[in-house]
Design an enzyme around this catalytic site. Structure first.
Site, PDB file in Angstrom:
ATOM      1  N   GLU A   2      58.656  25.079  42.884  1.00 37.48           N
ATOM      2  CA  GLU A   2      59.860  25.338  43.791  1.00 37.48           C
ATOM      3  C   GLU A   2      59.768  26.205  44.632  1.00 37.48           C
ATOM      4  OE1 GLU A   2      59.544  28.508  40.435  1.00 37.48           O
ATOM      5  OE2 GLU A   2      59.045  26.582  40.436  1.00 37.48           O
TER       6      GLU A   2
ATOM      7  N   ASP B 179      59.866  17.574  38.849  1.00 37.39           N
ATOM      8  CA  ASP B 179      60.406  18.124  37.762  1.00 37.39           C
ATOM      9  C   ASP B 179      59.828  17.384  36.566  1.00 37.39           C
ATOM     10  OD1 ASP B 179      62.134  18.633  35.745  1.00 37.39           O
ATOM     11  OD2 ASP B 179      63.658  17.411  36.298  1.00 37.39           O
TER      12      ASP B 179
ATOM     13  N   ASN C  88      62.481  15.552  30.888  1.00 35.07           N
ATOM     14  CA  ASN C  88      62.708  14.788  29.641  1.00 35.07           C
ATOM     15  C   ASN C  88      63.467  13.435  30.120  1.00 35.07           C
ATOM     16  OD1 ASN C  88      64.354  13.959  27.182  1.00 35.07           O
ATOM     17  ND2 ASN C  88      63.389  15.743  26.188  1.00 35.07           N
TER      18      ASN C  88
ATOM     19  N   GLN D  65      59.475  24.270  32.357  1.00 33.59           N
ATOM     20  CA  GLN D  65      59.572  24.145  33.695  1.00 33.59           C
ATOM     21  C   GLN D  65      61.002  23.349  34.231  1.00 33.59           C
ATOM     22  OE1 GLN D  65      59.337  21.114  35.667  1.00 33.59           O
ATOM     23  NE2 GLN D  65      58.091  21.626  37.477  1.00 33.59           N
ATOM     24  N   GLU D  66      61.362  22.334  33.590  1.00 34.57           N
ATOM     25  CA  GLU D  66      62.617  21.587  33.894  1.00 34.57           C
ATOM     26  C   GLU D  66      63.703  22.424  33.572  1.00 34.57           C
ATOM     27  OE1 GLU D  66      64.572  17.263  33.597  1.00 34.57           O
ATOM     28  OE2 GLU D  66      63.829  18.238  31.506  1.00 34.57           O
ATOM     29  N   GLU D  67      63.692  23.008  32.439  1.00 33.59           N
ATOM     30  CA  GLU D  67      65.058  23.888  32.159  1.00 33.59           C
ATOM     31  C   GLU D  67      65.254  25.103  33.255  1.00 33.59           C
ATOM     32  OE1 GLU D  67      63.959  21.910  28.399  1.00 33.59           O
ATOM     33  OE2 GLU D  67      62.904  23.070  29.778  1.00 33.59           O
TER      34      GLU D  67
ATOM     35  N   TYR E 191      58.611  33.223  31.449  1.00 29.22           N
ATOM     36  CA  TYR E 191      58.507  31.544  31.032  1.00 29.22           C
ATOM     37  C   TYR E 191      58.772  31.491  29.487  1.00 29.22           C
ATOM     38  CZ  TYR E 191      56.822  26.694  31.342  1.00 29.22           C
ATOM     39  OH  TYR E 191      56.742  25.367  31.272  1.00 29.22           O
TER      40      TYR E 191
ATOM     41  N   TRP F  17      51.854  18.074  34.520  1.00 30.50           N
ATOM     42  CA  TRP F  17      53.179  17.033  33.987  1.00 30.50           C
ATOM     43  C   TRP F  17      52.670  16.606  32.644  1.00 30.50           C
ATOM     44  CZ3 TRP F  17      52.614  11.343  34.925  1.00 30.50           C
ATOM     45  CH2 TRP F  17      53.793  10.846  34.446  1.00 30.50           C
ATOM     46  N   GLY F  18      53.626  17.195  31.687  1.00 30.13           N
ATOM     47  CA  GLY F  18      53.641  16.546  30.388  1.00 30.13           C
ATOM     48  C   GLY F  18      52.498  17.133  29.451  1.00 30.13           C
ATOM     49  N   CYS F  19      52.170  18.249  29.820  1.00 34.48           N
ATOM     50  CA  CYS F  19      50.835  18.993  29.096  1.00 34.48           C
ATOM     51  C   CYS F  19      51.414  20.261  28.250  1.00 34.48           C
ATOM     52  CB  CYS F  19      49.937  19.355  30.412  1.00 34.48           C
ATOM     53  SG  CYS F  19      49.223  18.155  31.113  1.00 34.48           S
TER      54      CYS F  19
END
Length: 537
Positions: free
Chosen positions: A273, A282, A285, A299-301, A340, A413-415
């Protein structure tokens, strides 16, 4: 770092068309009625499955029951206005007002988080200030919806390349309505209901959740409303939300471009960011926002609550298919934070100094791409699943304009909960960035060991001028071997060595000839696959 002028040239300017709905007058005219913000575009609302069903529409009705059980059909907006005609003094009264136009959920919704925040977490003075000053302004902003958005908002459905641009003031009114849970037909959890393919938008689920991180997310949102409703602080910019759909993808097995063509920077201290001037990823989901209006806080939220204007995308963006991505240009950041997941905390106001582009948007573009989820991490190396991730990243990262594109700011990403492995996901993103000749700025979120691994494999790929087709071939060969994850990088090195046509290959002395890629004297020190890496989904 790319200059901001260069960045503004890389984002398409606003041009109203059948593919781009603009909900304010264009060119922009400032309207003093709404604090000097862009003038809402006049038009006719629509009440059908192609547009957002607004709570203020005349077709929006609800059943109201009296004490004797008699049913009366009333206009929903009228009931909402009546619910807030008298002052709300505490969270229990706010809950009662919301339930007055959500009769079907009177015995289901229990606003535990809302009550915990205002009765236990905040000081008495802070709670009084919210109900005395902030909430009346939120209600006023919500009730301005018919004047701020007289035009229909189209749904951004699957399989379409379409955009919607709104003013920040319009976004604020929509989010005020989400806070008050006014949107009709958006509360059911049934797979058969009209909006089953759309994220939740009413805040009822957030108010019912529990945990300190949930309270901190609500604090971020309340701070956003406090900012935009303060005297003289009405935001005057705009946002553009675009759905991107791609049919044709590169033939990865034939691409003769160096994997390192775009460039690669690894950062173990910064955050996505804060990557000003770059395309910010981002880790989404497929339902935008993920668990932001629930317990989720990764991360996204986190991005959605420190930049609450992103939440408006959940109102009209259908869940993503494998060949789709969503881009948001212009979202402003309002909050700072620390921690986090369960340790997340709101840490005060953030002044976003990002400049505006020529269309009056913050020069910040966020791209939402959803990764596959794996219960068994070994499955992610199957060729068809790696191909899916390559193509998904391509949808998000590709660039249509002629000027040089800014770097992609991404990372693991996705990890996280999705079970992906950074050793693989970093290479897949690097392949995509090479194909489109775009730098990759990779954030490891304080994982120094991962930073070292990534820099070493990149140096190897660059030194040996490894092409996209060659790396993709190595990844496919690895998937067939069914090896352990930590053997990926040594395997790639040995694969490059085996396929080299140059006898004097720089790799010839790296591996012990009897042990090949299984030997211990390797140039890349691999990380243990079970090590915890933070800040990803």
């Amino acid at each position: 770092m790319e200059s901001m002028n260069n960045y503004s040239d890389c984002v398409p300017a606003i041009h109203p068309s059948s593919e781009h709905t603009v909900l304010f007058e264009w060119p922009i005219v400032l309207d003093e009625r709404f604090g000097g913000t862009p003038t809402p575009k006049s038009g006719n609302p629509h009440w059908n499955q192609n547009f957002v069903r607004l709570p203020c529409a005349r077709e929006s009705t609800i059943s109201v029951f009296d004490d004797a059980g008699s049913e009366t059909i009333k206009n929903r907006w009228q009931v909402i206005r009546e619910a807030f005609a008298t002052k709300i003094n505490n969270s229990k009264e706010l809950e009662a007002a919301i339930l007055s136009y959500n009769e079907n959920f009177k015995n289901k919704w229990k606003f535990r988080a809302l009550h915990s925040l205002f009765e236990d977490d905040l000081s008495e003075e802070e709670s009084e200030a919210f109900f005395e000053h902030s909430l009346p302004k939120i209600i006023k902003l919500a009730l301005q919806l018919p004047e701020l958005i007289p035009w229909a908002i189209p749904l951004l459905k699957q399989g379409n390349n379409k955009s919607v641009s709104l003013s920040q003031q319009q976004v604020g009114s929509l989010l005020a309505n989400a806070f008050l849970c006014t949107f009709p037909r958006r509360n059911s959890n049934s797979d058969q209901h009209e909006y089953a393919n759309y994220p939740n938008i009413n805040f009822s689920r957030l108010f019912q959740s529990s945990g300190q991180a949930v309270l901190e997310k609500i604090k971020c949102i309340c701070h956003y409303f406090r900012r935009i409703t303060s005297p003289g602080q009405a935001p005057s910019g705009v946002l553009t939300i675009s759905r991107r759909f791609v049919k044709d993808f590169p033939k990865w097995s034939t691409l003769e471009v160096p994997v390192t063509r775009g460039g690669f920077i690894v950062d173990d201290s910064g955050t996505i960011e804060d990557a000003t001037g770059k395309l910010q990823v981002d880790f989404a989901n497929k339902f935008l926002g993920g668990g932001v209006l629930g317990h989720g806080c990764v991360q996204e939220e986190i991005r959605f609550v420190i930049c609450p204007e992103l939440l408006v995308s959940m109102l009209f963006v259908e869940c993503m298919k494998p060949n789709e991505a969503v881009l948001v240009t212009g979202a402003e950041r309002f909050s700072n934070y620390s921690g986090y997941a369960s340790t997340f905390k709101w840490s005060g106001n953030h002044e976003d100094t990002t400049q505006w582009d020529t269309s009056r948007r913050k020069q910040c573009t966020i791209v939402a791409i959803d990764a596959l989820a794996f219960r068994d991490g070994r499955h992610q190396y199957k060729e068809e699943l790696m191909l899916r991730e390559l193509n998904k990243a391509f949808v998000g990262f590709y660039h249509e304009l002629s000027s040089p594109p800014p770097a992609v700011a991404s990372g693991n990403w996705g990890c996280g909960a999705f079970g992906g492995e950074p050793l693989l996901k970093s290479l897949l993103q690097l392949i995509v960035c090479a194909q489109i000749n775009r730098p990759l700025h990779y954030f490891t979120f304080h994982d120094e060991e991962l930073k070292q691994n990534l820099e070493q494999i990149f140096d190897f790929l660059r030194t040996n001028n490894v092409l996209v087709k060659d790396l993709w071939r190595s990844l496919k060969e690895f998937s067939v071997k069914k090896l352990e994850i930590e053997e990926l990088y040594p395997f790639i090195q040995q694969s490059v060595f085996d396929n080299s046509k140059t006898k004097e290959s720089p790799m010839k002395n790296v591996f012990h000839p009897k042990n090949r890629w299984r030997q211990e004297l390797q140039t890349v020190t691999t990380r243990h696959p079970k090590k915890t890496v933070h800040r990803f989904r």
